[in-house]
Scaffold this active site. Structure first.
Site, PDB file in Angstrom:
ATOM      1  N   ASP A   1      -6.036   4.100  -7.799  1.00 27.39           N
ATOM      2  CA  ASP A   1      -5.766   3.916  -6.374  1.00 27.39           C
ATOM      3  C   ASP A   1      -5.366   2.451  -6.215  1.00 27.39           C
ATOM      4  OD1 ASP A   1      -5.820   3.508  -3.660  1.00 27.39           O
ATOM      5  OD2 ASP A   1      -7.907   4.109  -3.368  1.00 27.39           O
TER       6      ASP A   1
ATOM      7  N   LYS B   1       0.763  -5.014  -1.535  1.00 23.31           N
ATOM      8  CA  LYS B   1       1.321  -3.661  -1.347  1.00 23.31           C
ATOM      9  C   LYS B   1       2.278  -3.609  -0.150  1.00 23.31           C
ATOM     10  CE  LYS B   1      -0.514   1.079  -1.046  1.00 23.31           C
ATOM     11  NZ  LYS B   1      -1.754   1.844  -1.157  1.00 23.31           N
TER      12      LYS B   1
ATOM     13  N   GLU C   1      -1.535   9.607  -1.635  1.00 24.48           N
ATOM     14  CA  GLU C   1      -2.968   9.344  -1.447  1.00 24.48           C
ATOM     15  C   GLU C   1      -3.696  10.522  -0.789  1.00 24.48           C
ATOM     16  OE1 GLU C   1      -2.780   5.589   0.564  1.00 24.48           O
ATOM     17  OE2 GLU C   1      -2.043   4.574  -1.242  1.00 24.48           O
TER      18      GLU C   1
ATOM     19  N   ASP D   1      -7.332   8.977   7.193  1.00 26.28           N
ATOM     20  CA  ASP D   1      -7.585   7.816   6.333  1.00 26.28           C
ATOM     21  C   ASP D   1      -7.556   6.537   7.171  1.00 26.28           C
ATOM     22  OD1 ASP D   1      -7.514   5.723   4.535  1.00 26.28           O
ATOM     23  OD2 ASP D   1      -5.925   6.566   3.280  1.00 26.28           O
TER      24      ASP D   1
END
Ligand code: AMP
Length: 634
Positions: free
Chosen positions: A25, A87, A191, A213
């Protein structure tokens, strides 16, 4: 004496050898690596027993780089060389970064024309220019070292997770980072899909599941459908600027309000005190997940002592509207997927901020069912990725779990008149391949320019250009006679390739699309929004553009006919046709599709007689000794 075993031809000499495969992850704030051991997915820890690796990279000098907790500790001391949340920059150009003013890094555009990442941003650090791919590779290297130490051998491969809305450039950048880190990528996995796998939903009843999420800085909602053992992402939505940090900020403001009540003339806080208070706010928030009250005490740099008590109820009051802000993306995703609440079979909670009870309650109220929360919401994505890695590495040959994702925006190509023809509609399940036939616009046209676009709008100018390439060597034919088959293919990792093939001669050209810039989730949302708002305007623009294309091809056909067979007409007939062509040409400068239509009709009528004469002439030529199927009636 024991007999030595010899394997069958084609069979591995060690058929039961367990391949070392991991799930990673690669998160904005923290990253994790997990693997399946003795049938159980487990997160691998570092030598201090920590699971999370802060996604922070610090360049100390040309040869020295540190990653994780140690780097994070130096973040405020050395912000320019300590990169957090890299990211956000994956697959991005400088112009894609909206809030540059609030980011401490020195951004530089990669202008090297020979570089495959030309146009991407780089960061100027003490160790020189570093691309987000290189920086992410450092995080992945650290995870690889951790995994190889824990597992005692070299890794066969890794499944790396990416947000479902990551576009081509961002996915490609993630793959490049893995390659740079010496990892073999078995698959990029969305994800939310990984979270669903961690919960074993792939073995659960068929149906639709929602993945909610809420992390430190972002909120994502994804809707997945499981049917016949296949996962399909039906829709995604979210808010890239909403997460646990916003809750911290609310508490921070509340603490300041309390101190202002006591000392109204208090000066604004310096940077160090701000950071200290934000940390205290975060600790209080996390404490209140399992307790009714949190005492917040600390001393500011001017000696002022803060000592306040925050209750769980006050936290709810301060932040309920942040929780409510997650509802609208959920509604939109439900609408996009065309679903009713009653169709949702389960809701999975991912991300540390979903531990907060009022977040769970809001989700429960919205979906009218209790969400799944028994796995650690920080680890669930890595755990699912590890399960998928285990399957892909061949450790579970009896299991052919197939995971499918969707395209976030439609993909298409430019046609005459600046219009976009959509080939793969948005939210199509991956992998997907669609083909459509196109033809030439002009007589004798031997090349075709293929312009690949992404977006929901009808006009090229309102979509995003992904790539261009040319198909050359089309045999010269009359306009509209050639058949060019264009195929769009998006693979399981979400990477697009486009090919064009001329059907009679079989010549081909193709391109793998690696756009120079990716799209942020916000940009995708903005593009979708603008398409909803602009539907009517787009329809009119499309009608106008199509009318003009028709008009231009009619004019071109008539000019060719006049050149070939003008002798069949009297001067006055020729003048009449030329005048009619002129008035049609004049309408091409207007924005009036009705006028273009009317003038096209008029020209068609004016030339009816000419068409009849040409046909007669052709027939006479045929009668003069040619076979009828050789006659060109044009
Ligand atoms: P993630 O990005 O998934 O690691 O989530 C990080 C966010 O989760 C941060 O805002 C944390 O403060 C928050 N978080 C972690 N643990 C808790 C907790 N026990 N209660 C509330 N929020 C938490």
């Amino acid at each position: 004496m024991a007999l030595l075993q010899i394997s069958e031809p084609g069979m591995s000499a060690a058929p039961h050898q367990h391949k070392l495969a991991v799930g990673i992850d690669l998160g904005t704030t923290n990253s994790l690596v997990a693997t399946v051991r003795s049938g159980m997915s487990t997160v691998l820890q570092d030598e201090h027993g920590r699971s999370l690796l802060p996604s922070v990279v610090r360049y100390i000098n040309d040869n020295e780089v540190i990653v994780g907790h140690q780097a994070q500790a130096k973040q405020s001391e050395d912000p320019i060389n300590t990169i957090v949340s890299v990211k956000r920059f994956m697959g991005r150009g400088i112009k894609d970064i909206a809030d540059k003013a609030h980011i401490p890094y020195r951004f530089v555009s990669n202008n090297a024309s020979e570089s495959p990442s030309q146009g991407m941003l780089q960061l100027d650090t003490r160790a020189g220019l570093k691309s987000p791919v290189e920086i992410s590779a450092e995080i992945l290297k650290a995870l690889k070292v951790r995994a190889e130490k824990a597992l005692g051998g070299e890794l066969t491969g890794a499944v790396i997770t990416v947000p479902a809305y990551f576009d081509d450039a961002q996915r490609q950048a993630t793959k490049d980072a893995a390659r740079l880190a010496g990892l073999h990528v078995l698959r990029l996995l969305n994800e939310p899909t990984a979270a669903a796998v961690a919960y074993g939903l792939d073995n659960a009843a068929e149906g639709v599941y929602v993945i909610y999420d809420l992390g430190g800085g972002t909120f994502d909602v994804s809707i997945l459908r499981l049917s016949k053992g296949v996962f399909e992402v039906l829709a995604t939505n979210g808010d890239s600027a909403l997460g646990g940090d916003d809750f911290d900020h609310r508490i921070y403001c509340w603490i300041l309000d309390q101190t202002r009540e006591q000392t109204p003339n208090k000066q604004p806080l310096n940077e160090e005190d701000t950071r200290l208070l934000l940390t205290k706010a975060r600790q209080a928030k996390e404490w209140l997940t399992d307790n009714d009250e949190a005492q917040i005490t600390c001393k500011l740099s001017d000696g002022y002592a803060i000592d306040v008590v925050l209750s769980a109820d006050t936290l709810v009051e301060l932040t309920q509207n942040l929780v409510n802000k997650t509802l609208s993306p959920m509604r939109k995703a439900m609408r996009d997927a065309g679903l009713e609440l009653s169709e949702i079979k389960g809701v999975v909670m991912v991300g540390g901020a979903t531990r907060m009870p009022h977040v769970r309650h809001a989700v429960q109220d919205f979906f009218e069912q209790e969400p799944l929360t028994n796995l650690d919401p920080d680890k669930v994505v890595a755990l699912g990725a590890a399960i998928q890695a285990n399957v892909l590495a061949g450790n579970r040959s009896d299991d052919d779990l197939l995971l499918l994702d969707v395209t976030p925006l439609s993909l298409g190509l430019e046609t005459m008149g600046g219009l976009v023809e959509k080939i793969i509609p948005r939210n199509s399940t991956l992998p997907v391949a669609r083909a459509q036939d196109f033809t030439t616009f002009k007589d004798g046209q031997t090349a075709m320019s293929i312009h690949v676009l992404q977006g929901e709008r009808d006009l090229v100018s309102a979509c995003r250009s992904l790539a261009r390439f040319e198909l050359r060597g089309i045999p010269p034919m009359a306009a509209g006679a050639a058949r060019i088959r264009v195929t769009f293919q998006v693979d399981a990792d979400g990477l697009l390739s486009v090919s064009a093939r001329e059907e009679t001669k079989g010549i081909e050209a193709s391109i793998t699309v690696k756009p120079s810039y990716g799209l942020s989730e916000d940009q995708i949302t903005a593009m979708l929004k603008s398409s909803f708002g602009a539907a009517e305007a787009d329809k009119q623009a499309r009608a106008l553009a199509e009318a003009k294309v028709d008009a231009m091809s009619l004019i071109s056909a008539i000019n060719i006919a006049l050149e070939q067979d003008g002798h069949l007409l009297s001067e006055s007939e020729k003048d009449e046709i030329n005048a009619s062509v002129k008035s049609l040409e004049q309408t091409l400068n207007t924005e009036d599709s009705h006028a273009v239509h009317a003038a096209t009709e008029a020209l068609n009528e004016t030339t009816e007689n000419f068409a009849a004469k040409r046909m007669d002439a052709s027939v006479s030529r045929a009668l003069a000794g040619k076979k009828i199927d050789e006659v060109d009636l044009k």
